[in-house]
Design a protein around this motif. Structure first.
Motif, mmCIF file in Angstrom:
data_model
loop_
_atom_site.group_PDB
_atom_site.id
_atom_site.type_symbol
_atom_site.label_atom_id
_atom_site.label_comp_id
_atom_site.label_asym_id
_atom_site.label_seq_id
_atom_site.Cartn_x
_atom_site.Cartn_y
_atom_site.Cartn_z
ATOM 1 N N LEU A 1 -10.508 -0.219 10.340
ATOM 2 C CA LEU A 1 -10.087 -1.269 9.419
ATOM 3 C C LEU A 1 -9.579 -0.595 8.151
ATOM 4 C CD1 LEU A 1 -13.048 -3.818 9.722
ATOM 5 C CD2 LEU A 1 -11.105 -3.446 11.254
ATOM 6 N N ILE A 2 -8.362 -0.936 7.721
ATOM 7 C CA ILE A 2 -7.731 -0.291 6.579
ATOM 8 C C ILE A 2 -7.512 -1.330 5.482
ATOM 9 C CG2 ILE A 2 -5.719 0.987 5.770
ATOM 10 C CD1 ILE A 2 -5.328 1.938 8.676
ATOM 11 N N TYR A 3 -8.059 -1.027 4.296
ATOM 12 C CA TYR A 3 -7.970 -1.925 3.146
ATOM 13 C C TYR A 3 -7.289 -1.206 1.979
ATOM 14 C CZ TYR A 3 -12.229 -3.826 5.456
ATOM 15 O OH TYR A 3 -13.155 -4.305 6.340
ATOM 16 N N VAL A 4 -6.791 -1.965 1.014
ATOM 17 C CA VAL A 4 -6.391 -1.429 -0.288
ATOM 18 C C VAL A 4 -7.096 -2.249 -1.359
ATOM 19 C CG1 VAL A 4 -4.174 -0.457 0.428
ATOM 20 C CG2 VAL A 4 -4.285 -2.846 -0.279
ATOM 21 N N ILE B 1 -10.897 2.523 2.867
ATOM 22 C CA ILE B 1 -10.483 1.770 1.685
ATOM 23 C C ILE B 1 -9.707 2.695 0.759
ATOM 24 C CG2 ILE B 1 -11.252 0.409 -0.293
ATOM 25 C CD1 ILE B 1 -13.896 -0.071 1.263
ATOM 26 N N PHE B 2 -8.436 2.393 0.525
ATOM 27 C CA PHE B 2 -7.627 3.155 -0.417
ATOM 28 C C PHE B 2 -7.743 2.512 -1.795
ATOM 29 C CE2 PHE B 2 -5.734 4.283 3.639
ATOM 30 C CZ PHE B 2 -5.653 5.670 3.513
ATOM 31 N N LEU B 3 -8.021 3.334 -2.804
ATOM 32 C CA LEU B 3 -8.275 2.857 -4.161
ATOM 33 C C LEU B 3 -6.988 2.978 -4.975
ATOM 34 C CD1 LEU B 3 -11.767 4.536 -4.584
ATOM 35 C CD2 LEU B 3 -11.250 2.178 -3.909
ATOM 36 N N HIS C 1 -1.241 10.673 -3.328
ATOM 37 C CA HIS C 1 -1.835 9.607 -2.533
ATOM 38 C C HIS C 1 -3.069 9.051 -3.233
ATOM 39 C CE1 HIS C 1 -0.065 11.109 1.555
ATOM 40 N NE2 HIS C 1 0.846 10.678 0.713
ATOM 41 N N PRO C 2 -3.278 7.750 -3.163
ATOM 42 C CA PRO C 2 -4.470 7.195 -3.802
ATOM 43 C C PRO C 2 -5.740 7.713 -3.127
ATOM 44 C CG PRO C 2 -3.397 5.547 -2.436
ATOM 45 C CD PRO C 2 -2.468 6.724 -2.497
ATOM 46 N N PRO C 3 -6.806 7.929 -3.904
ATOM 47 C CA PRO C 3 -8.063 8.364 -3.287
ATOM 48 C C PRO C 3 -8.586 7.299 -2.336
ATOM 49 C CG PRO C 3 -8.419 7.703 -5.562
ATOM 50 C CD PRO C 3 -6.931 7.706 -5.339
ATOM 51 N N THR D 1 -18.186 7.597 2.034
ATOM 52 C CA THR D 1 -17.794 8.905 1.525
ATOM 53 C C THR D 1 -16.514 8.780 0.707
ATOM 54 O OG1 THR D 1 -18.780 10.020 3.422
ATOM 55 C CG2 THR D 1 -17.123 11.245 2.181
ATOM 56 N N ASN D 2 -16.474 9.423 -0.461
ATOM 57 C CA ASN D 2 -15.281 9.431 -1.312
ATOM 58 C C ASN D 2 -14.507 10.729 -1.092
ATOM 59 O OD1 ASN D 2 -15.493 6.993 -3.370
ATOM 60 N ND2 ASN D 2 -17.545 7.820 -3.119
#
Length: 204
Positions: A69-72, A11-13, A37-39, A52-53
């Motif tokens: 699976l890739i989310y934003v 998950i990109f924040l 790049h977004p965390p 994990t962050n």
């Protein structure tokens, strides 16, 4: 979607405030994501609080035969923000340009990328497929693989679209371009992209 232990969620924040200050970019011709790049946060299972962050430059390690699976998501938790990943470009494999054999041969690194969501009836998507990256530095480089998926997400109730990368079984690091769409309060802000990476490894 049925959850299992062989699924990695990434998950990109996204900082929607930064996007609002830097509007622009269109589908297939996105702007660079403003700033670094977004965390991200990543993990297995269906509880994101256990993930994990990390910084957005961290290559996420996934294991053989594990789907990705890739989310934003909006890092500001603004319910009026609608984000969706709409493009995946395979850019480099082990720091070398992607070849078509990497993508389609008998030892292909990745298979068919697909776009999914958990509320399929809430979305209006149109697929656009091609063999060249529309926003790589060299648009005529046929060694890029681009998979694009147009989205119109003007309603904040439309949630959880994601990209599915099929199970991988070749060790190495894949750098990819990720394009995403953003609307705030029903207003289209723009399309943006950045280039994270995935490291594929044998299970320990």
């Amino acid at each position: 979607m049925e959850e299992n232990n062989m699924t990695m969620h990434i998950i990109f924040l996204i900082d929607s405030n930064a996007l609002k200050q830097n509007p622009g970019g269109q589908f297939g011709n996105p702007n660079n994501y403003p700033g670094p790049h977004p965390p991200l946060k990543y993990g297995r299972g269906d509880d994101p609080s256990t993930y994990t962050n990390q910084s957005g430059d961290t290559p996420v390690t996934v294991y053989f035969n594990e789907e990705v699976l890739i989310y934003v998501q909006d890092s500001n938790s603004n319910i009026g923000v609608a984000c969706a990943p709409v493009g995946f470009v395979a850019m480099s494999w082990e720091q070398s340009p992607i070849t078509l054999d990497d993508l389609t041969g008998g030892d292909a690194v990745i298979g068919d990328i697909s776009f999914r969501d958990t509320r399929v009836n809430s979305y209006g998507y149109d697929y656009v497929a091609g063999s060249n990256s529309p926003w790589a530095p060299e648009n005529d480089n046929t060694s890029y693989l681009v998979t694009r998926h147009d989205a119109s997400l003007t309603s904040p109730v439309k949630r959880n679209p994601y990209i599915l990368v099929p199970a991988l079984a070749t060790p190495g690091t894949l750098q990819y371009g990720l394009e995403f769409y953003c609307a705030i309060g029903g207003e289209y802000i723009g399309n943006y992209w950045f280039d994270p990476s995935i490291t594929i490894a044998a299970p320990q």
